[in-house]
Design a protein around this motif. Sequence first.
Motif, mmCIF file in Angstrom:
data_model
loop_
_atom_site.group_PDB
_atom_site.id
_atom_site.type_symbol
_atom_site.label_atom_id
_atom_site.label_comp_id
_atom_site.label_asym_id
_atom_site.label_seq_id
_atom_site.Cartn_x
_atom_site.Cartn_y
_atom_site.Cartn_z
ATOM 1 N N SER A 178 0.545 -0.815 -0.092
ATOM 2 C CA SER A 178 -0.073 -0.024 -0.225
ATOM 3 C C SER A 178 0.771 1.470 -0.128
ATOM 4 O O SER A 178 2.125 1.382 0.250
ATOM 5 C CB SER A 178 -0.978 0.027 1.132
ATOM 6 O OG SER A 178 0.078 0.118 2.684
ATOM 7 N N ALA A 179 0.397 2.118 -0.486
ATOM 8 C CA ALA A 179 0.606 4.051 -0.498
ATOM 9 C C ALA A 179 -0.309 4.389 0.137
ATOM 10 O O ALA A 179 -1.171 4.311 -0.090
ATOM 11 C CB ALA A 179 1.690 3.528 -2.180
ATOM 12 N N THR A 180 0.544 5.266 0.969
ATOM 13 C CA THR A 180 -0.423 6.075 1.311
ATOM 14 C C THR A 180 -0.271 7.722 1.604
ATOM 15 O O THR A 180 1.180 7.532 1.814
ATOM 16 C CB THR A 180 -0.474 5.489 2.909
ATOM 17 O OG1 THR A 180 -1.285 4.161 2.919
ATOM 18 C CG2 THR A 180 -2.008 6.423 4.055
ATOM 19 N N LEU A 181 -1.293 8.515 1.639
ATOM 20 C CA LEU A 181 -0.568 9.861 1.586
ATOM 21 C C LEU A 181 -1.839 10.112 2.577
ATOM 22 O O LEU A 181 -2.620 10.532 2.530
ATOM 23 C CB LEU A 181 -0.661 10.832 0.132
ATOM 24 C CG LEU A 181 -0.610 12.034 0.223
ATOM 25 C CD1 LEU A 181 0.724 12.613 0.738
ATOM 26 C CD2 LEU A 181 -0.940 13.004 -1.115
ATOM 27 N N LYS A 203 -2.421 -8.749 -4.269
ATOM 28 C CA LYS A 203 -3.890 -8.654 -3.708
ATOM 29 C C LYS A 203 -5.008 -8.828 -2.587
ATOM 30 O O LYS A 203 -6.628 -8.589 -2.229
ATOM 31 C CB LYS A 203 -3.476 -10.544 -3.239
ATOM 32 C CG LYS A 203 -2.898 -12.094 -3.993
ATOM 33 C CD LYS A 203 -2.294 -13.117 -3.770
ATOM 34 C CE LYS A 203 -3.367 -13.883 -2.800
ATOM 35 N NZ LYS A 203 -3.163 -14.591 -2.557
ATOM 36 N N GLY A 204 -4.072 -7.946 -1.974
ATOM 37 C CA GLY A 204 -5.402 -7.611 -0.641
ATOM 38 C C GLY A 204 -6.153 -5.969 -1.409
ATOM 39 O O GLY A 204 -5.422 -5.458 -2.089
ATOM 40 N N GLU A 205 -6.531 -5.399 -0.171
ATOM 41 C CA GLU A 205 -7.380 -4.185 -0.412
ATOM 42 C C GLU A 205 -6.288 -3.309 0.516
ATOM 43 O O GLU A 205 -5.361 -3.422 0.475
ATOM 44 C CB GLU A 205 -8.198 -4.191 0.027
ATOM 45 C CG GLU A 205 -9.767 -4.806 0.435
ATOM 46 C CD GLU A 205 -11.216 -4.905 0.907
ATOM 47 O OE1 GLU A 205 -10.197 -4.330 1.875
ATOM 48 O OE2 GLU A 205 -12.329 -5.625 0.550
ATOM 49 N N ALA A 206 -6.592 -1.428 -0.169
ATOM 50 C CA ALA A 206 -5.786 -0.764 0.748
ATOM 51 C C ALA A 206 -5.567 -1.301 1.960
ATOM 52 O O ALA A 206 -6.591 -1.587 2.955
ATOM 53 C CB ALA A 206 -6.473 0.477 0.563
#
Length: 789
Positions: free
Chosen positions: A241-244, A779-782
């Motif tokens: 995941s990449a998160t801002l 494969k997964g959600e955020a």
Amino acid sequence: MLHSHLRYISIIVLIFQCAVLKAQNHDIRVVGKVVEANSNQPIAYATISILSNSEMKPITGGITKDDGSFSITTKASDFYIEISFMGYTTKSFPSFEIKNQMIDLKTVVLEENQEALDEVFIRAEKSQTEFKLDKRVFNVGRDLSTTGASVFEVLNNVPSVNVNIEGEVSLRGNQGVQILIDGKPSVIAGNDGNALGTITADMIEKIEVITNPSAKYDAQGTSGIINIVIKKSDKRGLNGSATLNMGVPNSNSFGLSLNRRTEKFNFFSQMGIGLRTFPNETESINRNLSNDTIISSSGESAFDEKFNNILIGADYYINSRNVVTLSGSYAFETEDQGVTSFFTQETQNDMGVWRRNETTEATNPKLRYELQYKKDFKRHKDQTLLFSALGSSFRKDQSSEFQNTTLAGNSNDLRQRSRTDYKLEEFTFKLDYTHPFLEKYAFETGAQYVINIVGNDFEVSDFENGDWVSIPEFTNLFDFTQKVFGLYATTAYEGDVWGLKIGLRMEQTDIDTLLETTNEENDQDYVNLFPSAHTSYNLTDNFSLQLGYSRRINRPGLRSLNPFSSIRNNFSISTGNPKLQPEFTNSYEFTGIQKLDKASFSFSIYHRYTRDVIERITRFEDNVSLSQPENIGTNSTTGFEMNGKYSPSNWLTINGDFNINFFIRKGVFENTSFDFKGDRWSSRLTSKFKLPADFETEITGNYRSRFITLQQEIVENVFMDFGLRKKIFKGKTILNLSIRDVFASRINKSITSQPEFYLLNSRQRGRFVSFGISYGFGKGEAMEFSGRR
């Protein structure tokens, strides 16, 4: 003529049969690549089937690699091909072209089959909770492991556990829970980052919840333990995941988390950068009742922190029964703090007003590293050997400068500065062995060695006649070394209805403190035994009773031992006490746990008896309050706690916690009796709603009652948090809005009222609003990433 024709026909048939036989003796290779329709990402472990046209039965088959490619050989001549993956529409190839003994299907695109997904989830194995002797075990079923959920969503399904919308984990309403990975502390579960978010539901075998730890675990007191057990050799591809995040006040960060699993390796990593601001509003009153002198202050501060961190690690699966883990993380923080306070001094004949400005800068490098080896044995699935070594170091180089400016009355102009050079190193070595025998019995043994080394070089100076002059009573070098060696053994019987587990832990503690400048030493060396006993009785499959006892220790931490203090407010000084002794507690707990169709409920009656209780004692001299922790007497606490989780529908979940206790304090300090009685209670209610269009909202209300300590009255506290989340692009992206302390009502206030003086101290951080966007791939959600470092 006829014979001639028959002869030619026979020759042709014979040639055709030979050709067929020749073809059958050569392998045909089937190749191609499988991708997902929406994202065009490769699908790993999709099933490739070669089936007989005549019998409609499988002939051979295989699975795709991590990049979605496949290559299968067959000697069959009359067949068709099927490509399938759970949750996707199966594709069939009844006809194809064979060139040079090869069938190239090129890129095969599979589309999601929502109806099939729903059917799988309905029929899938459900997650269930089991009651064990000293813990509750939540087994992760396919209803969670096939959805791509993160570890936080799994924890939210565990009774007594709650994860708020920002990713903070609490157990029975207490956020002081210790999180373990496979029974040990881990870099992944550390507080330095959000690497825990790289774990997805399909990687988790079970989650163990322990509210009253046995002798197997460190005797140092905790509010409970959550142990996340990872599956041993489950194949999976890339998760990440990449998160801002953005917020007011500043809560700006970017984070990237990655996890990639192959047959032999599991690689995990995380990096983050950010800027956070912590505002603070303070108020204090010092009132000397003997001469009616009042010194009051009010101030505002802004603490700015820039941080960056990186974590990398890998699990290496030597074989199906042996795995080695190596990981490490590094973080670097810079701190800037500005404080402005206004002071007023009132006497019977005079009044003075001045402003005190503070400028503080600091740098904090942090390093953590871990080595682990785990072995499983063939004779029993629960027979394990685990060794882990965990190390960390932390430094703080901090400097502060203070300026007093007189605004009215007598001159209070003053310049001061302080300097801190702080170093901390910690090493933990742990060995655990579990040996089941005679089907229902188990024996555990192990050892642990923990080393803490601290050095704190502290100096305070006044600016006099153009030079900085060190103040001796506030300048010294504090050295602290603590070594704790522990051995334990437990044995347990666990039947279908009843079970018993007893254990004993021995810990030898060696503590050395030294104030180098004044050559003040305090060495402590003691050995203690910590027995534990747990029993459980399952009245029904859904109702269980548990009874537990353990002896705990609370060794004073560095904050309580360090004799130095901040000089932010020269009229309210709080220091540590290097001579402080540990607290010892005997803890008894009786718990009932009920599982219902849509709810879980538990209640506990507990009693804790603590001796050498650590309490802060405040003295008042020359209008200055001096606070220092001391060991004073005993505390006997009896309480009742209950918590529940109710999901009346698939769109609503309600979590509630309630705790009330009554305590009796007895003690004498400096010929003064501190005997008194009191009570305190707290409650929390969290409602989670799933709204249309994939919106989720969360509202949490907290209340903490007023209570008294030896000298203080702690004022009641009530506050509310709010969160809103929206999933888009089929869960691959999450939008998150969070408001902490919605009404800015969370104020920490204490009142000390004694015959000679009156003190009031208040602190408030205010409302925090943040918005985040997280994109998940693989494969997964955020995955949730709160922006915390």
